[in-house]
Motif scaffolding. Sequence first.
Motif, PDB file in Angstrom:
ATOM      1  N   SER A 120       0.835  -1.197   0.000  1.00 16.67           N
ATOM      2  CA  SER A 120       0.000   0.000   0.000  1.00 16.67           C
ATOM      3  C   SER A 120       0.877   1.256   0.000  1.00 16.67           C
ATOM      4  N   ASP A 121       1.915   1.273   0.820  1.00 17.62           N
ATOM      5  CA  ASP A 121       2.862   2.411   0.834  1.00 17.62           C
ATOM      6  C   ASP A 121       3.467   2.595  -0.561  1.00 17.62           C
ATOM      7  N   LEU A 125       3.530   5.775  -3.015  1.00 17.66           N
ATOM      8  CA  LEU A 125       4.829   6.412  -3.244  1.00 17.66           C
ATOM      9  C   LEU A 125       5.268   6.369  -4.707  1.00 17.66           C
ATOM     10  N   ALA A 126       4.613   5.514  -5.488  1.00 23.50           N
ATOM     11  CA  ALA A 126       4.994   5.389  -6.899  1.00 23.50           C
ATOM     12  C   ALA A 126       4.902   6.741  -7.606  1.00 23.50           C
ATOM     13  N   ALA A 131      10.426   9.412  -2.479  1.00 26.20           N
ATOM     14  CA  ALA A 131       9.822   8.253  -1.832  1.00 26.20           C
ATOM     15  C   ALA A 131      10.588   7.779  -0.604  1.00 26.20           C
ATOM     16  N   SER A 132      11.910   7.633  -0.709  1.00 26.16           N
ATOM     17  CA  SER A 132      12.639   7.017   0.405  1.00 26.16           C
ATOM     18  C   SER A 132      12.630   7.921   1.633  1.00 26.16           C
ATOM     19  N   GLU A 133      12.634   9.245   1.425  1.00 22.62           N
ATOM     20  CA  GLU A 133      12.561  10.166   2.578  1.00 22.62           C
ATOM     21  C   GLU A 133      11.260   9.978   3.331  1.00 22.62           C
ATOM     22  N   PRO A 142      12.922   3.063   9.754  1.00 25.42           N
ATOM     23  CA  PRO A 142      11.678   2.819   9.006  1.00 25.42           C
ATOM     24  C   PRO A 142      10.452   3.327   9.771  1.00 25.42           C
ATOM     25  N   ARG A 143       9.463   3.808   9.002  1.00 22.78           N
ATOM     26  CA  ARG A 143       8.194   4.223   9.623  1.00 22.78           C
ATOM     27  C   ARG A 143       7.218   3.042   9.689  1.00 22.78           C
ATOM     28  N   LEU A 144       7.553   1.962   8.975  1.00 25.55           N
ATOM     29  CA  LEU A 144       6.697   0.771   8.966  1.00 25.55           C
ATOM     30  C   LEU A 144       7.525  -0.393   9.502  1.00 25.55           C
TER      31      LEU A 144
END
Length: 291
Positions: A120-121, A125-126, A131-133, A142-144
């Motif tokens: 889903s992330d 982010l696509a 994206a990586s920030e 990581p935030r996840l």
Amino acid sequence: MAPSKDLNKFRDLLRESKNIIAVAGAGLSAASGIPTFRGAGGMWRKYDAVSLATPEGFAESPSLVWQFYHYRREAALRAEPNNAHRALSAFSLPLIRNQIAPSSTFALITQNVDGLSVRSDNKILASYPDASEQQQDEQGRPRLIEMHGRLFDVLCTNEDCGHIEFNTKSPICEALSGTEALVEKNTLDPDIDVKDLPRCSKCGSLARPGVVWFGEKPHHMDLIDELVDKADLCIVVGTSSTVFPAAGYAYAVQSQGGKVAVFNLERSQGDRDADYLFLGPCEETLLKALS
Ligand code: BJW
Ligand code: ZN
């Protein structure tokens, strides 16, 4: 005092909180067609957790355990993230979250191994330039956090090798192909030869699913402990809150003066002491609360 059901007050709290964590469980993926563990239709109603989700069970019968995890891998490959995954993904991206909860931090600690939160992330982010920030906090963490591992990680059982690979092959090996039907009927084949089960691509030893079984240490414990220690809001989503250490995080946040909000289809262990309780499918309630 009974927990509040006031969505507007919860949204005020969301805006005021500084360090928010969400602790998720199988209910998050229920609307994607992934069965939960406990409760109606739960996997531990039909299958024996000790035989299938412990290192001892795997040592006793890698054949049974691999059929169970092959079945779960195939189900996860077919599944798509639902609105609850999307709500959490959007909330975890600073660009979007900062409109709702300015200057707060957020991390999702999931017990799920299906990879749907990651997918889903990635979908969101696509179309995103940095994206990586967005996927890491200021310290590059990581935030996840997938604390119970991942269905698609395959680990070598030979300690001298220890190779880990991310493998989404379907089927993971020929011998497991079509055994999904046996799992559905709960007539697993105890006798698939270990040499035909998934093997390490480096050393050829027997491989195992990269998930955290009972009695094993969950992943990222240092990071999780740090996040829990500084959290002032814990959002609990779709978990029965019966498996530790995850089941203890809400209480830990509350005992240091933070607030707890539970999103669950029905009443669950420990929600009596929650500050907020939103009963119903989280793919609906969470979407309303976080957007
Ligand atoms: C919806 C919904 C919708 C439905 N919307 N909601 C303290 C006391 C007693 C025992 C222990 C203890 N500490 C540790 C233990 C031992 C053990 C444990 O907790 N046992 C309990 C059974 C008591 N814990 C461990 O062994 C853990 N390891 C450990 O503690 O190591 C020591 C250590 C810790 C820290 C540092 C150093 C050392 C490891 C636990 C591993 C759990 N493994 C499993 C299998 C993983 C792989 C796999 O997926 O196959 O993880 S078991 C299973 O349970 C899976 C889940 O992640 C986990 C939690 O289940 P979850 O997600 O809550 O699912 P359900 O089905 O229970 O609930 C779903 C909920 O969703 C329900 O409430 C529904 O109502 C709701 N729902 N649809 C919203 N649409
Ligand atoms: Zn190996």
